[in-house]
Motif scaffolding. Sequence first.
Motif, PDB file in Angstrom:
ATOM      1  N   ARG A   1      11.549   0.613  -9.866  1.00  0.00           N
ATOM      2  CA  ARG A   1      11.230   1.490  -8.732  1.00  0.00           C
ATOM      3  C   ARG A   1       9.803   1.978  -8.891  1.00  0.00           C
ATOM      4  N   VAL A   2       9.286   2.620  -7.861  1.00  0.00           N
ATOM      5  CA  VAL A   2       7.952   3.220  -7.968  1.00  0.00           C
ATOM      6  C   VAL A   2       8.085   4.702  -7.638  1.00  0.00           C
ATOM      7  N   VAL A   3       7.731   5.540  -8.603  1.00  0.00           N
ATOM      8  CA  VAL A   3       7.895   6.988  -8.441  1.00  0.00           C
ATOM      9  C   VAL A   3       6.541   7.685  -8.469  1.00  0.00           C
TER      10      VAL A   3
ATOM     11  N   TYR B   1       4.252 -11.134  -5.878  1.00  0.00           N
ATOM     12  CA  TYR B   1       4.458 -12.516  -5.442  1.00  0.00           C
ATOM     13  C   TYR B   1       5.889 -12.873  -5.809  1.00  0.00           C
ATOM     14  N   PHE B   2       6.743 -12.916  -4.797  1.00  0.00           N
ATOM     15  CA  PHE B   2       8.168 -13.187  -5.021  1.00  0.00           C
ATOM     16  C   PHE B   2       8.397 -14.687  -5.044  1.00  0.00           C
ATOM     17  N   CYS B   3       8.762 -15.181  -6.205  1.00  0.00           N
ATOM     18  CA  CYS B   3       9.031 -16.612  -6.327  1.00  0.00           C
ATOM     19  C   CYS B   3      10.516 -16.848  -6.100  1.00  0.00           C
TER      20      CYS B   3
ATOM     21  N   HIS C   1       0.851  -1.187   0.000  1.00  0.00           N
ATOM     22  CA  HIS C   1       0.000   0.000   0.000  1.00  0.00           C
ATOM     23  C   HIS C   1       0.885   1.234   0.000  1.00  0.00           C
ATOM     24  N   TYR C   2       0.695   2.057  -1.015  1.00  0.00           N
ATOM     25  CA  TYR C   2       1.381   3.344  -1.077  1.00  0.00           C
ATOM     26  C   TYR C   2       0.319   4.392  -0.752  1.00  0.00           C
ATOM     27  N   PRO C   3       0.355   4.960   0.446  1.00  0.00           N
ATOM     28  CA  PRO C   3      -0.710   5.887   0.824  1.00  0.00           C
ATOM     29  C   PRO C   3      -0.771   7.097  -0.102  1.00  0.00           C
TER      30      PRO C   3
END
Length: 357
Positions: free
Chosen positions: A296-298, A315-317, A217-219
């Motif tokens: 990345r998330v900007v 989901y990190f496999c 969750h990115y507020p």
Amino acid sequence: MAAAVAADAAVAESGLVIPDRQLIDFSEFLHPSSPHGRRATADAILHGFQTAGFVYLKNHPIPAATLQTAFARSADFFALPDEAKRALAWDSPVANRGYSSLGREKVTQLADAAAVDALRTAAPDLKESLEIGRDDEAGHPNKWPREQAQDQDQGQDQDQQKQQIRAGFHADMMRFFHLCRRLHLDVMRAVALGMGLDEEFFDPFLHVGDNTLRLLHYPGVKADVFRANPGQVRAGEHSDYGSITLLFQDSRGGLQVRSPTGHFVDATPIPGTIVVNAGDLLARWSNDTIKSTIHRVVEPPRDEEEHPPRYSIAYFCNANFASNVDTLPGTYASESDKKYEQINVGQYLAQRLAATY
Ligand SMILES: O=C(O)CCC(=O)C(=O)O
Ligand SMILES: [Fe+2]
């Protein structure tokens, strides 16, 4: 059909390197419509991993309704009072389960803990997360929020109820976990086929399901926050650690991947698709023939004064923690071409995780 065309256009617009090969119809692997469909799809997936390091899968086997439920459940979780979430705090890289509050994890390429600390202070990631592992790993139970009783409120006051999540959270999350686990196996079968290995080559390395489901969750955040600090991001640049990551994102945007030329380009959300990227373990395993792409998330690419919350599910496999992996056949001509030593998967991952928290 129209959706597929729109999706192709969205990929092309995002400026990715090889637009027509990035968006892959996974049903052609699982249920090929022509004799060559399965092989061609496997080749396309491997090619995507070898060049950009990621692909978009459409027509994948995770039902839209299941995904909708997972996102709704995730929103329920993050809406719990802080106290209820903090009671589930993530506390060890070996367990890698539980809740991380805003700024707790700083994903980065820096391996040195002091450097990560300095970066965390300067520009904390604007996200909170819940990590969920397989439910049957001895010594590492998942950290589940308390669920409301099905038959509701007998003898409970409102305060107690607010600390609890709607019944069914655990069951829904594990159902989702297992669908992703199955998909991991199938994507790795495609990779094996593409590499000219036996299709089931990876199966014995994966069957335990030592994977991690991460709700993110990115507020909501004011654009001012990004203006005030040019280094501010929602999630810092990093590569993932495992074999592959299945990434489900909402429609907000902000995810970027580093192209082979070094520029960050938007990995635009495409409805109905999963972004699948290769992780460091697979890169290493493949003697670096597969790329683990930095992402990345900007700030979302929209001109808004206040950006609404963003939700995603990663989901990190991995491979089985007990497995040792050695350079894959076909990725080296002679022993001296092997770039890496054999490594134990569990140790490798715990070491990588320990550096980021
Ligand atoms: O939220 C996203 O879209 C990306 C998340 C991510 O890259 C991660 O958690 O490793
Ligand atoms: Fe990531």
